[in-house]
Design a protein around this motif. Structure first.
Motif, short mmCIF file in Angstrom:
data_model
loop_
_atom_site.label_atom_id
_atom_site.label_comp_id
_atom_site.label_asym_id
_atom_site.label_seq_id
_atom_site.Cartn_x
_atom_site.Cartn_y
_atom_site.Cartn_z
N GLU A 115 33.51 33.88 23.75
CA GLU A 115 34.33 33.30 24.82
C GLU A 115 35.59 32.63 24.27
N GLU A 116 35.45 32.00 23.12
CA GLU A 116 36.61 31.35 22.51
C GLU A 116 37.68 32.40 22.17
N ILE A 213 34.05 42.43 18.75
CA ILE A 213 35.19 42.28 19.67
C ILE A 213 36.30 43.13 19.10
N GLU A 214 36.81 44.04 19.92
CA GLU A 214 37.96 44.82 19.49
C GLU A 214 39.13 44.55 20.43
N GLY A 215 40.32 44.72 19.89
CA GLY A 215 41.52 44.57 20.71
C GLY A 215 42.36 45.82 20.59
N LYS A 237 45.04 29.88 15.72
CA LYS A 237 44.36 29.26 16.87
C LYS A 237 42.87 29.10 16.62
N LEU A 238 42.28 30.08 15.92
CA LEU A 238 40.82 30.03 15.71
C LEU A 238 40.44 29.15 14.52
N PHE A 239 41.24 29.18 13.45
CA PHE A 239 40.83 28.48 12.21
C PHE A 239 41.71 27.29 11.83
N PRO A 314 31.75 38.88 15.79
CA PRO A 314 31.50 37.47 16.14
C PRO A 314 30.40 36.81 15.29
N GLU A 315 29.39 37.57 14.86
CA GLU A 315 28.35 36.99 14.01
C GLU A 315 28.95 36.49 12.70
N ARG A 316 29.81 37.33 12.12
CA ARG A 316 30.43 36.95 10.84
C ARG A 316 31.32 35.72 11.03
#
Ligand code: 2NL
Length: 344
Positions: A115-116, A213-215, A237-239, A314-316
């Protein structure tokens, strides 16, 4: 006769007073005021009386009847009132009693990470696309430039249902389907999260079912610099805003050129630590420019349109973010593990 009536009245009033509940009171009513009651009986015997006495006794009988009726009504009201009060007392709710605790769950850490990431891309104008987990060979492989005989199609590596149908091994078929729906017209700007399946033996770093998740962005004039800029914004934004990214050459059948993307270590800030294994960099995704064959198969003119695509696990990401050392923690549903991801 007069005495008889007075006696009846006194008896009745005493019984009314002694009536402890509505049923007892009703018994009094029936026995004194009913058609077969003693007052009616007295009135019946009036024939024997003299002309002068008759109206007197008649009036007295009526008076006695009225007094009894009035007393019964008064007592009835009192008993009813008492009954209501008894009921209210019995049904009182103690609002000061402590409540029973309500156990509130929390999202699974993988759900939170997905979701993030979705929200970051939604904020950049992407749409979320989803598709089937049971896929055809065509969308899972052929449409992604993995022709028949390609080693990735090995029966040993995928869960096949028939020769032509299998559990999807990546979320790329959703992107191939979405491209096809656009009928050769851009722009396409999507993010595809979901479960994927590989025929692997589960261990600390492998799972036969995991998420991706692919874009994908396809439009006129899309360039490698768009890919790099997008992933840099994403990584910051994520890290964290101080992160940098680094692209290394790689290979995927569906992109050309292809790259692996590293982010500078968020744990040591590139100095080198156990998280980045001393290198200062952590690999977080794979990406590249969409292979012209993929565009053409989906009905896009590869002379006019170009695109970039990327994929990550996402797991990684969750394992790196939270320092989790075994992917199996995500699937064994141990509450001691899951409860650690409760947000304040
Ligand atoms: C990885 C790498 C990648 C893609 C996925 C893609 C999809 C279409 C066309 C072209 Cl429809 N590419 N997806 C591209 C590059 C890398 O994933 O390491 N994933 C965990």
């Amino acid at each position: 006769m007069q005495e008889q009536l007075w006696k009846l009245r006194d008896e009745a009033l005493e019984r009314i007073q002694k009536a402890a509940d509505l049923k007892m009171l009703n018994d009094v009513r029936v026995s004194y005021l009913g058609k077969k009651g003693p007052i009616t009986e007295v009135l019946r015997g009036m024939g024997k009386l003299s002309k002068e006495e008759r109206p007197k006794i008649g009036a007295l009988a009526n008076e006695v009847r009225e007094v009894i009726a009035a007393e019964i009504a008064k007592k009835q009201e009192k008993l009813e009132q008492e009954e209501v009060e008894k009921k209210l007392a019995a049904e009182t709710i103690d609002v000061t009693l402590p409540g029973r605790p309500v156990h509130i769950g929390n999202p699974h850490p993988i759900t939170s990470v997905i979701e993030e990431i979705e929200n970051l891309f939604l904020g950049m104008g992407y749409e979320v696309a989803e598709g089937p987990e049971v896929e055809t060979d065509y969308y899972n492989f052929e449409a992604l430039n993995l022709p028949k005989g390609h080693p990735a199609r090995d029966m040993q590596d995928s869960f096949y249902i028939t020769e032509e149908i299998l559990m999807r091994t990546h979320t790329s078929p959703v992107q191939a389907r979405t491209l096809e729906k656009h009928k050769g017209k851009g722009p396409v700007k999507i993010i595809c999260p979901g479960k994927v399946y590989r025929r692997d033996t589960d261990d600390a770093t492998h799972s036969h079912q995991f998420t991706q998740i692919e874009g994908l962005v396809v439009d006129e004039n899309i360039r490698m610099s768009d890919l790099k800029g997008t992933l840099e914004v994403f990584a910051k934004k994520l890290f964290g805003k101080d992160r940098e990214i680094r692209l290394r050459p790689s290979f995927f059948p569906f992109t050309e050129p292809s790259v692996e993307v590293d982010v500078s270590c968020f744990s040591c800030g590139k100095k080198g630590c156990s998280v980045c294994k001393g290198t200062g960099w952590i690999e977080i995704l794979g990406a590249g420019m969409v292979h012209p064959n993929v565009l053409e198969m989906a009905g896009f003119d590869s002379k006019k349109y170009r695109g970039f695509a990327f994929g990550m696990g996402p797991e990684r990401i969750a394992m790196l973010k939270y320092g989790i050392d075994d992917i199996r923690h995500f699937y064994t549903n141990d509450l001691r593990f899951l409860k650690q991801f409760k947000q304040a």
